[in-house]
Scaffold this active site. Structure first.
Site, short mmCIF file in Angstrom:
data_model
loop_
_atom_site.label_atom_id
_atom_site.label_comp_id
_atom_site.label_asym_id
_atom_site.label_seq_id
_atom_site.Cartn_x
_atom_site.Cartn_y
_atom_site.Cartn_z
N LYS A 135 0.84 -1.21 0.00
CA LYS A 135 0.00 0.00 0.00
C LYS A 135 0.87 1.25 0.00
O LYS A 135 0.69 2.15 -0.83
CB LYS A 135 -0.93 0.01 1.22
CG LYS A 135 -1.85 1.22 1.25
CD LYS A 135 -2.76 1.21 2.46
CE LYS A 135 -2.02 1.63 3.71
NZ LYS A 135 -2.92 1.83 4.87
N ASP A 153 -6.43 0.77 0.68
CA ASP A 153 -6.60 1.05 2.10
C ASP A 153 -7.99 0.53 2.51
O ASP A 153 -8.66 -0.15 1.73
CB ASP A 153 -6.42 2.54 2.40
CG ASP A 153 -7.56 3.40 1.86
OD1 ASP A 153 -8.42 2.89 1.10
OD2 ASP A 153 -7.61 4.60 2.20
#
Length: 241
Positions: A135, A153
């Site tokens: 991420k 996310d």
């Protein structure tokens, strides 16, 4: 208003799913023309650091400490040599300050030792750095280097499942499943738009279904209030960032 369970929607054929997903993205692009990374940064190093710091806190809080942090430690070499107590004082408002200080010290030292203090523009190299996962790596690649990446996310994952794009819960599997529906060049902005929509309308609790611009293509329509007046009260003009 009682929460209405999401209707059971048959799995869409791949071509139909792609068309629907891309239509949703086009509408979100029109809805959020200013969508962007809500973390402030001036260099790839700054973006890498603030993204690491954003774990378990808000972008707004990270942005508040950023000027002080980089005035004291503007690059990897300076941060690797930082006084631990001073660094802890700066990041203290973000919570978990000891763990975050340790992460920044290790990350900066690794950048100095392995890359002469520069942030590498490659996913496989970024994810080997201390405290950096996919991420974070995709945030840095997409926003600091203009290399397309999908940032999964909590908002992105939630919306991808609500939209019926995937049933996966593992972030890496979500990334690959959603990435297959879109042109690679769209990945970074897709991430921003879904995150903005998740922060402003498609909340985890009580999504604003009745004020959602993509409701007609959403299999989860009805999980939140469908009355337009009630739903509009749930819409945020700014994200909870």
């Amino acid at each position: 208003m009682d929460v209405v369970p999401a209707p059971v929607v048959p799995a869409a054929p791949p071509t139909t799913l792609v068309r629907r997903a891309r239509k949703v993205h086009r509408v979100l692009a029109e809805t959020y023309p200013d969508a962007h990374c809500e973390l402030d940064f001036a260099t790839p190093f700054e973006l890498l650091v603030v993204t690491v710091l954003s774990a378990q806190t808000t972008d707004k809080r990270v942005n508040a400490v950023r000027p002080t942090l980089f005035a004291a430690y503007p690059d990897a070499r300076a941060m690797a040599a930082a006084d631990r107590e001073h660094l802890e004082q700066i990041v203290g408002p973000l919570g978990f300050f000891r763990a975050k200080t340790e992460s920044l010290l290790k990350l900066s030292a690794a950048l100095v030792e392995q890359y002469d203090g520069e942030v590498p523009p490659k996913l496989e190299e970024l994810v080997k750095l201390p405290g950096v996962g996919r991420k974070t790596a995709n945030v840095v690649l997409g926003n600091a280097f203009d290399i397309p990446g999908i940032t999964v996310d909590t908002h992105f994952g939630r919306l991808a499942r609500r939209f019926g794009w995937t049933e996966e819960t593992d972030p890496v599997k979500v990334e690959h499943a959603v990435g297959a529906l879109f042109e690679k060049r769209d990945w970074t902005m897709l991430s921003h738009r879904l995150i903005w929509h998740g922060r402003r309308r498609c909340h985890a609790q009580k999504p604003a279904c009745g004020a959602c611009p993509v409701a007609r293509w959403c299999p989860a329509y009805g999980e939140g209030p469908t009355d337009p007046v009630v739903a509009e009260k749930l819409v945020r003009t700014e994200g909870r960032n």
